[in-house]
Write a protein that holds these residues in place. Structure first.
Motif, mmCIF file in Angstrom:
data_model
loop_
_atom_site.group_PDB
_atom_site.id
_atom_site.type_symbol
_atom_site.label_atom_id
_atom_site.label_comp_id
_atom_site.label_asym_id
_atom_site.label_seq_id
_atom_site.Cartn_x
_atom_site.Cartn_y
_atom_site.Cartn_z
ATOM 1 N N ILE A 1 0.763 -1.135 -0.022
ATOM 2 C CA ILE A 1 0.016 -0.044 -0.080
ATOM 3 C C ILE A 1 0.679 1.163 -0.053
ATOM 4 O O ILE A 1 0.647 2.112 -0.895
ATOM 5 C CB ILE A 1 -1.035 0.007 1.230
ATOM 6 N N TYR A 2 1.893 1.186 0.781
ATOM 7 C CA TYR A 2 2.816 2.250 0.804
ATOM 8 C C TYR A 2 3.531 2.711 -0.400
ATOM 9 O O TYR A 2 3.603 3.860 -0.949
ATOM 10 C CB TYR A 2 3.499 2.335 2.131
ATOM 11 N N ALA A 3 4.038 1.477 -0.996
ATOM 12 C CA ALA A 3 4.533 1.703 -2.236
ATOM 13 C C ALA A 3 3.756 2.336 -3.302
ATOM 14 O O ALA A 3 4.067 3.261 -4.182
ATOM 15 C CB ALA A 3 5.267 0.255 -2.571
ATOM 16 N N GLU A 4 2.642 1.891 -3.387
ATOM 17 C CA GLU A 4 1.785 2.444 -4.302
ATOM 18 C C GLU A 4 1.366 3.771 -4.167
ATOM 19 O O GLU A 4 1.230 4.624 -4.928
ATOM 20 C CB GLU A 4 0.386 1.443 -4.283
ATOM 21 N N LEU A 5 1.002 4.344 -2.739
ATOM 22 C CA LEU A 5 0.755 5.717 -2.510
ATOM 23 C C LEU A 5 2.073 6.581 -2.489
ATOM 24 O O LEU A 5 1.670 7.766 -3.153
ATOM 25 C CB LEU A 5 0.501 5.865 -0.969
ATOM 26 N N ILE B 1 1.453 7.737 6.629
ATOM 27 C CA ILE B 1 0.494 8.403 5.395
ATOM 28 C C ILE B 1 -0.234 9.437 6.333
ATOM 29 O O ILE B 1 -0.534 9.448 7.564
ATOM 30 C CB ILE B 1 -0.340 7.325 4.905
ATOM 31 N N ARG B 2 -1.003 9.990 5.294
ATOM 32 C CA ARG B 2 -2.067 11.178 5.870
ATOM 33 C C ARG B 2 -3.326 10.837 5.266
ATOM 34 O O ARG B 2 -3.119 10.614 3.998
ATOM 35 C CB ARG B 2 -1.359 12.560 5.737
ATOM 36 N N SER B 3 -4.136 10.680 5.827
ATOM 37 C CA SER B 3 -5.548 10.449 5.174
ATOM 38 C C SER B 3 -6.626 11.545 5.565
ATOM 39 O O SER B 3 -6.508 12.440 6.500
ATOM 40 C CB SER B 3 -6.170 9.242 5.959
ATOM 41 N N GLU B 4 -7.332 11.887 4.274
ATOM 42 C CA GLU B 4 -8.353 13.039 4.353
ATOM 43 C C GLU B 4 -9.439 12.521 3.611
ATOM 44 O O GLU B 4 -9.563 12.319 2.632
ATOM 45 C CB GLU B 4 -7.680 14.089 3.595
ATOM 46 N N ARG B 5 -10.637 12.927 4.259
ATOM 47 C CA ARG B 5 -11.972 12.642 3.699
ATOM 48 C C ARG B 5 -12.122 13.483 2.618
ATOM 49 O O ARG B 5 -12.126 14.642 2.965
ATOM 50 C CB ARG B 5 -12.995 12.404 4.984
ATOM 51 N N HIS B 6 -12.678 12.831 1.683
ATOM 52 C CA HIS B 6 -13.294 13.870 0.346
ATOM 53 C C HIS B 6 -14.374 13.199 0.038
ATOM 54 O O HIS B 6 -14.642 12.120 -0.632
ATOM 55 C CB HIS B 6 -12.248 13.843 -0.963
ATOM 56 N N ARG C 1 -8.807 9.982 0.991
ATOM 57 C CA ARG C 1 -7.527 10.030 0.112
ATOM 58 C C ARG C 1 -6.359 10.148 0.857
ATOM 59 O O ARG C 1 -6.305 10.749 1.851
ATOM 60 C CB ARG C 1 -7.642 11.340 -0.814
ATOM 61 N N ASN C 2 -5.505 9.279 0.325
ATOM 62 C CA ASN C 2 -4.266 8.934 1.230
ATOM 63 C C ASN C 2 -2.987 9.489 0.706
ATOM 64 O O ASN C 2 -2.899 9.346 -0.566
ATOM 65 C CB ASN C 2 -4.156 7.562 1.427
ATOM 66 N N CYS C 3 -2.148 9.888 1.315
ATOM 67 C CA CYS C 3 -0.739 10.397 0.696
ATOM 68 C C CYS C 3 0.198 10.098 1.998
ATOM 69 O O CYS C 3 -0.179 10.125 2.836
ATOM 70 C CB CYS C 3 -0.688 11.829 0.275
ATOM 71 N N THR C 4 1.545 9.869 1.316
ATOM 72 C CA THR C 4 2.531 9.648 2.134
ATOM 73 C C THR C 4 2.944 10.893 2.939
ATOM 74 O O THR C 4 3.114 12.131 2.476
ATOM 75 C CB THR C 4 3.785 9.014 1.476
#
Lengths: 130, 130
Positions: free
Chosen positions: B32-36, B73-78, B83-86
């Motif tokens: 997951i992390y690699a993909e993000l 990672i950081r996650s944010e609701r949209h 949506r997730n980003c490293t």
DNA sequence: TCTATAGTTCATAAGTTACGAACTACAGGA
DNA sequence: TCCTGTAGTTCGTAACTTATGAACTATAGA
């Protein structure tokens, strides 16, 4: 009569990143590994006390096993004791920088936990300030 | 009525090496992390299938939580999705090279598992030579 | 409002880890 | 040879962690 299973040392190609990360994600194992990287040949009972914490010898024995079976260390019986050393050169061939970078990060973190007065003065940077 | 606990994102100084290593020692989380790291903004359900394996969404949700609470990672609701980003830049400041080296090692290992014909030809090194 | 989609929480089963007690293994006497 | 001491391992089990289905919350859109 229970017998003593032989020591398991995975061959270099059977070592996995997951295994290495898992083994070094434990603070006791990371401390053992760090010490072995400096003083090769240390034995299990050299670690009955780690950073002011007493670790039972059965627990220590399991930690050594975890490090050994993850491929991080090599253990050899010498008479009544077990001498341990890291397999850092081999691992570094296969996963360049991995173990070194992890241990460096552990060091950075340990330094942050010390009150500033107890920290070794950081080595001067090329760009050292005023 | 159960309520939905707020998302926990540790501040950079509360991120630990142990936590990072533990989070990335799981192959699903590492994938997951690699993909993000490549496709920032991916959602949880983008990962219901990972390397030919189906992962239940409750399990995925826990894996995202583990990555988030380890600080990776950081996650944010949209709207309805997350949506997730490293957080690689922040972490790289504090633990230089750590995450990058780990992901590189995961790549090396993944490449070894592929039959040679399926491997991407390795990028040419500066010092690449006869 | 109702319905659909995305993700979370809870309960619990399955797996892992820590540690005391009892053990094996070996060395050095007597 | 047997006895004693030291080093480390194994076993049983209690405590902890993880995976997953069922039931839930949260939001969007009709």
């Amino acid at each position: 009569m229970r017998s003593m299973r032989p020591l398991v040392h995975p061959s270099i190609e059977d070592i996995t990143v997951e295994g290495i990360l898992h083994a070094l994600s434990d603070p006791v194992r990371a401390a053992i590994y760090a010490e072995l990287a400096i003083s090769s040949g240390a034995t299990c009972s050299n670690f009955l006390k780690i950073s002011d914490r007493d670790i039972p010898k059965s627990t220590l024995s399991q930690h050594f096993r975890a490090l050994r079976e993850a491929g991080l260390i090599r253990s050899e019986r010498h008479g009544v004791e077990m001498r341990n050393c890291t397999r850092c050169e081999e691992i570094n061939q296969r996963f360049p920088g991995l173990v070194m970078t992890i241990m460096k990060a552990h060091q950075i973190q340990a330094a942050e936990r010390l009150p500033a007065t107890k920290r070794k003065p950081a080595a001067k940077k090329k760009t050292g300030g005023a």
